[in-house]
Design a protein around this motif. Structure first.
Motif, PDB file in Angstrom:
ATOM      1  N   ALA A 139       0.835  -1.204   0.000  1.00 11.03           N
ATOM      2  CA  ALA A 139       0.000   0.000   0.000  1.00 11.03           C
ATOM      3  C   ALA A 139       0.870   1.254   0.000  1.00 11.03           C
ATOM      4  CB  ALA A 139      -0.924  -0.006   1.218  1.00 11.03           C
ATOM      5  N   GLU A 140       1.957   1.247   0.750  1.00 15.79           N
ATOM      6  CA  GLU A 140       2.870   2.388   0.765  1.00 15.79           C
ATOM      7  C   GLU A 140       3.498   2.604  -0.604  1.00 15.79           C
ATOM      8  OE1 GLU A 140       5.764   1.931   3.850  1.00 15.79           O
ATOM      9  OE2 GLU A 140       4.288   2.217   5.442  1.00 15.79           O
ATOM     10  N   ALA A 141       3.884   1.521  -1.259  1.00 18.87           N
ATOM     11  CA  ALA A 141       4.483   1.631  -2.589  1.00 18.87           C
ATOM     12  C   ALA A 141       3.492   2.233  -3.581  1.00 18.87           C
ATOM     13  CB  ALA A 141       4.955   0.265  -3.079  1.00 18.87           C
ATOM     14  N   LEU A 142       2.221   1.827  -3.487  1.00 17.35           N
ATOM     15  CA  LEU A 142       1.199   2.401  -4.364  1.00 17.35           C
ATOM     16  C   LEU A 142       0.997   3.882  -4.075  1.00 17.35           C
ATOM     17  CD1 LEU A 142      -1.493  -0.410  -4.434  1.00 17.35           C
ATOM     18  CD2 LEU A 142      -0.048   0.340  -6.317  1.00 17.35           C
ATOM     19  N   ASP A 143       1.018   4.266  -2.807  1.00 24.89           N
ATOM     20  CA  ASP A 143       0.868   5.661  -2.448  1.00 24.89           C
ATOM     21  C   ASP A 143       2.015   6.489  -3.017  1.00 24.89           C
ATOM     22  OD1 ASP A 143      -1.502   5.300  -1.094  1.00 24.89           O
ATOM     23  OD2 ASP A 143      -0.559   5.163   0.888  1.00 24.89           O
ATOM     24  N   ARG A 202       3.823   5.812  -5.662  1.00 22.49           N
ATOM     25  CA  ARG A 202       3.641   5.906  -7.114  1.00 22.49           C
ATOM     26  C   ARG A 202       2.593   6.945  -7.462  1.00 22.49           C
ATOM     27  NH1 ARG A 202       2.589   0.387 -10.185  1.00 22.49           N
ATOM     28  NH2 ARG A 202       2.358   1.804 -11.921  1.00 22.49           N
ATOM     29  N   ARG A 203       1.531   6.983  -6.691  1.00 20.54           N
ATOM     30  CA  ARG A 203       0.442   7.926  -6.922  1.00 20.54           C
ATOM     31  C   ARG A 203       0.943   9.352  -6.736  1.00 20.54           C
ATOM     32  NH1 ARG A 203      -3.617   5.900  -3.391  1.00 20.54           N
ATOM     33  NH2 ARG A 203      -3.615   4.023  -4.605  1.00 20.54           N
ATOM     34  N   GLU A 204       1.811   9.580  -5.740  1.00 14.29           N
ATOM     35  CA  GLU A 204       2.345  10.921  -5.466  1.00 14.29           C
ATOM     36  C   GLU A 204       3.210  11.424  -6.606  1.00 14.29           C
ATOM     37  OE1 GLU A 204       4.388  10.578  -1.751  1.00 14.29           O
ATOM     38  OE2 GLU A 204       2.539  10.357  -0.598  1.00 14.29           O
ATOM     39  N   LYS A 205       3.896  10.508  -7.301  1.00 13.33           N
ATOM     40  CA  LYS A 205       4.775  10.893  -8.412  1.00 13.33           C
ATOM     41  C   LYS A 205       3.984  11.315  -9.638  1.00 13.33           C
ATOM     42  CE  LYS A 205       8.689   8.062  -7.072  1.00 13.33           C
ATOM     43  NZ  LYS A 205       9.563   6.953  -7.456  1.00 13.33           N
ATOM     44  N   LEU A 206       2.746  10.853  -9.754  1.00 15.10           N
ATOM     45  CA  LEU A 206       1.926  11.177 -10.924  1.00 15.10           C
ATOM     46  C   LEU A 206       1.423  12.551 -10.852  1.00 15.10           C
ATOM     47  CD1 LEU A 206      -0.125   7.887 -11.289  1.00 15.10           C
ATOM     48  CD2 LEU A 206       1.845   8.574 -12.614  1.00 15.10           C
TER      49      LEU A 206
END
Length: 62
Positions: A52-56, A58-62
């Motif tokens: 979940a942290e890794a997905l968060d 990735r989302r922040e980089k977008l």
């Protein structure tokens, strides 16, 4: 070790090694539904938290 436990272990290891490639896991387990394949994948709360942290991130980089 029972065949059932071996199947769970195989599915979990495959999910970890392929970053959760559900179509591949479904194919390897002989399932036609992803819901059934997901039942065979065991994870720990720590692994789920890290994912979940890794997905968060990735989302922040977008």
């Amino acid at each position: 070790m029972s065949p059932h436990k071996l199947r769970h272990t195989y599915a979990t290891n495959l999910a970890e090694q392929t970053n959760g490639d559900i179509p591949l896991i479904m194919s390897q387990l002989g399932h036609t539904s992803s819901d059934i394949s997901l039942l065979y994948i065991n994870t720990t709360r720590e692994k789920a938290r890290l994912a979940a942290e890794a997905l968060d991130k990735r989302r922040e980089k977008l």
